[in-house]
Design an enzyme around this catalytic site. Sequence first.
Site, short mmCIF file in Angstrom:
data_model
loop_
_atom_site.label_atom_id
_atom_site.label_comp_id
_atom_site.label_asym_id
_atom_site.label_seq_id
_atom_site.Cartn_x
_atom_site.Cartn_y
_atom_site.Cartn_z
N ASP A 199 0.83 -1.22 0.00
CA ASP A 199 0.00 0.00 0.00
C ASP A 199 0.86 1.26 0.00
O ASP A 199 1.62 1.49 0.92
CB ASP A 199 -0.88 -0.06 1.26
CG ASP A 199 -1.73 1.17 1.53
OD1 ASP A 199 -1.70 2.13 0.73
OD2 ASP A 199 -2.43 1.16 2.56
N HIS A 372 -4.06 4.74 6.47
CA HIS A 372 -2.94 4.19 5.70
C HIS A 372 -1.61 4.58 6.33
O HIS A 372 -1.44 5.71 6.78
CB HIS A 372 -2.98 4.69 4.25
CG HIS A 372 -4.22 4.27 3.53
ND1 HIS A 372 -4.29 3.10 2.80
CD2 HIS A 372 -5.44 4.85 3.44
CE1 HIS A 372 -5.51 2.98 2.29
NE2 HIS A 372 -6.23 4.03 2.66
#
Lengths: 584, 584
Positions: A199, A372
């Site tokens: 990610d 994130h």
Amino acid sequence: MSQNASSNSLKIIPLGGLHEIGKNTCVFEYNDEIVLLDAGLAFPTDGMHGIQVVLPDTSYLRENRHKIKGMIVTHGHEDHIGGIPFHLKQFDIPVIYGPRLAMSLLQDKLEEAGVGDRTELRTVGPRDMVRVGSSFLVEYIRNTHSMADSFSVAIHTPVGVVIHTGDFKVDHTPVDGERFDLQRLAEHGEKGVLCLISDSTNAEVPGFTPSERSVFPNLDRAIAQAPGRVFVTTFASSVHRVNMILELAKKHKRVVSVLGRSMLNVIAHARNLGYIKCDDDLFVPLNMVNKLPDEQVLILSTGSQGEPMAAMSRIARQEHRQVKIREGDTVIFSANPIPGNTIAVVNTIDKLMMQGAKVIYGRDKGIHVSGHGSQEDQKLMLALTKPKFFLPVHGEHRMLVKHAETAQSMGVPAENMVVINNGDVVELTRDSIRVVDKVPSGIELVDAAHSGVVNERVLKERQHLAEEGVVTIAATLGWSGELISKPQVHLRGVATNIDRAKLEATIAQTIELVVSSRWAELTQALDNLSELNWPRLQSDIEMELRRLLRRELQNNPSLVFLLQTPIEPPVASGRRRSTAKVAS
Amino acid sequence: MSQNASSNSLKIIPLGGLHEIGKNTCVFEYNDEIVLLDAGLAFPTDGMHGIQVVLPDTSYLRENRHKIKGMIVTHGHEDHIGGIPFHLKQFDIPVIYGPRLAMSLLQDKLEEAGVGDRTELRTVGPRDMVRVGSSFLVEYIRNTHSMADSFSVAIHTPVGVVIHTGDFKVDHTPVDGERFDLQRLAEHGEKGVLCLISDSTNAEVPGFTPSERSVFPNLDRAIAQAPGRVFVTTFASSVHRVNMILELAKKHKRVVSVLGRSMLNVIAHARNLGYIKCDDDLFVPLNMVNKLPDEQVLILSTGSQGEPMAAMSRIARQEHRQVKIREGDTVIFSANPIPGNTIAVVNTIDKLMMQGAKVIYGRDKGIHVSGHGSQEDQKLMLALTKPKFFLPVHGEHRMLVKHAETAQSMGVPAENMVVINNGDVVELTRDSIRVVDKVPSGIELVDAAHSGVVNERVLKERQHLAEEGVVTIAATLGWSGELISKPQVHLRGVATNIDRAKLEATIAQTIELVVSSRWAELTQALDNLSELNWPRLQSDIEMELRRLLRRELQNNPSLVFLLQTPIEPPVASGRRRSTAKVAS
């Protein structure tokens, strides 16, 4: 696919999620077996007029539908599962594995879309191993993210172990107590990871992303200090955030009314599965709220991104029937605007303030953190898994580049990584990673009515209509080339102060002029007028009308010119200004 | 204006610049004299399809044109002077005072628009005093801002001195050495300032805004480290920035090619007036650039906001004829994206990177600073001027609120300030500040062709056209109610997979059905068919067609239905399916 690709290699083909945040969809292919990892949707950007949902081009999957053995879902965000109902209309997926919360949300979506009868949904838990086809053994590894019940996966393939992080940050104090299974990642690192797919969302952000828990004291203080009603808006899918807000409501002796379909939906599923724990009597219907003292009320609402139809946006526009903002209200925006939504969000904030609300918003308030990981989270992931090869995903191009630089700074050689785009076919062997091919990777646009895929041409037409409007002109021409009705003109979306009667007269003159100048030539060699080249005449007239509009309106709207003629042609051949009558 | 307003009071009426960043336009009125301060434009936001320029509603000025004695311009930014050419088409302004650079830019604009023959432009310098009408004596006080030659003003009025800051930050090391005239502000503070009207842009930002000079070493390093060509993009109007970039080009022995009309224009004016000092031989035309070694080239370009038609955006899209990005190029974005432009900017950056450029961008690079003061600059302004009353302007609502809080924190009582919106009439006396009235304060939208003001209805039509497209249907009906031509159907911007022939047949059937069901009733009492209520028939058919489209297309496009009839009605009265022939 071209013959560049070796057999006995693993192909990794992201169809979405690269050079963007959204519609994450990744194909893993070995020999004649495909396993999909997630299938998300994206939301329209500027110029995608009338578009509700953006999907990846799935023609590669449609053409290889016979290879599809199953799908792995990492978590329940729209950009990871939202595409599935659309895809199942076009090809079958025999089995979909995923966490309980994601599967529960997906089940609803499939039922609503009336698809998925031939798809088995199977829920998985931490450290579960599932076999998909004969080549893939997938292990679910608990991670931490803004959505509850989220996973990374280790995919055991014939060429080696590939770890896909899913969406993650490293949150050592997760709200639900479900800790990141760093041990399992470390064990894979020890044994040897062939490739890490990770990610990249916050690859440009230095440091660690704070724990979701860090917003708790700040939300607590904001609610404690509120003299009257409290409104909180956040992402419906941020289950941990919603959980904390409900906990704080209870602590401050406020009952909760929930506004917005997606918020109600996620809360229902999350409570049902135990991801949100609270009593029924915490909630009251909206019509009860006005009967309670202001300081006993918390309204939890969608609209943190200024979405025009969301509850908070309608309240701000004073268009919500049951809720009006008044002096003493406190509104908490527990979310940062996603780029592109900034103006909508600040406009909403301003409108709420003007009606008397105190609005708490902004990065300095500590009431939102990202789901994130930042650069240090990303480094920790690389450090634990010690991958031979590296593939940054889930991010715009510069984020992927930055993430690749981070990996290089930790010793992964530049030749052991590729920065790719959607549709690139990455071939992974025990010894190499390289891009060997490209499959179709465009986008498919679905409009509000889900009535069909909207193509490029339609979008261009919409853009032109939006910018300058449309002029429609209809005229009926008799079989002798005479105007048998007054041309009709209609303007829509056209900015002009022109005299309508004058414009109509000029249009009639122009049509007559073009017809009279072309008629002799067009009818010269004809035995029968039904052979006359009407389309040619129509396009000749159209060209002149276009010129006229540019001149008269000083702009260039779309033109629709409909030239009509009576159904029945006269039997005898016609000449200009013949006396032939038109048959009724 | 209502009778609430006292005579012998000063009215301050901002027509633009509040609840927004843009179109700053402020009216000062005493008795029957008006002086304007600045007249800017704004750029369109989402949903303003086809709009080029947004102006304030000036109906108050049009109605009071006889009172207008002159205008005071503070500096040459578009949001302060861009509206003037449009206004001069509607009302006269006898004299406009302003700094040399602003007047030089304005002169061009007026010539291009072919207006201003009856307006005298007069340039002013630091500490110049100008009398406007009999009630206003205006003193120009040098300030510091991103634009060169910028001023605050002290307006001496019969009720007292009002200081309008213009746009400012407190820059102690200005690039051009022109220092903020803090002494003059302090002197006014000492003597007594009735009201401070101050720039609120960065009211939410703590601390001081750094000096424009602070970007110099960072730009210097970035250019020094560039191995090949250097591209720099910034706001054309940031004269100091442009000046530094040119200075650095010289230092690093690079010649400069300038791309973009506004950049060329501002540089020409600023060099002409001495605000940019450099030799002619620093510049080369673009066609020379390719003949020089890469490391001797700097290309200075517009497009820092990702504006679609700007040079840098066209280069990024590979649509620029003469300039192609290649490996080794360095592109410096010396500007932050304005909210709303973020996506366009990052897309441009990604495209440049993908073509091999190293792109230097982002807040952490120190290559951009704001031209507007932050909280500490704003406090310093309040501290120097010690105003009795305070009016925050130039900002969105929450910025105005924050600026008011800052003023309160420094001891200005809450009742001595008003947070207002465009059109509010603020009445200022020696003892009070209050909102007494409201004048029209909407917006006027000018489209690309400047062909006219685009109204709300046209914008709504454009929005509907954009979202769902338009279906045009034309049919010609004979005087007996029969279809005398095949109805023609045209779809534009409509997403559908429908069978066209089938749709056309259904439309024809629908029209015939409506006509046959209405004909008897419509023609019953008529002596002559020319009396027939065609509009009624047309709208009946239209309603059915709308229903049909919703059903068949599953969405709701705009519909234009044009019902035509032959020009000449038959002499005898008609009945349905009569045998009357249509006259040619």
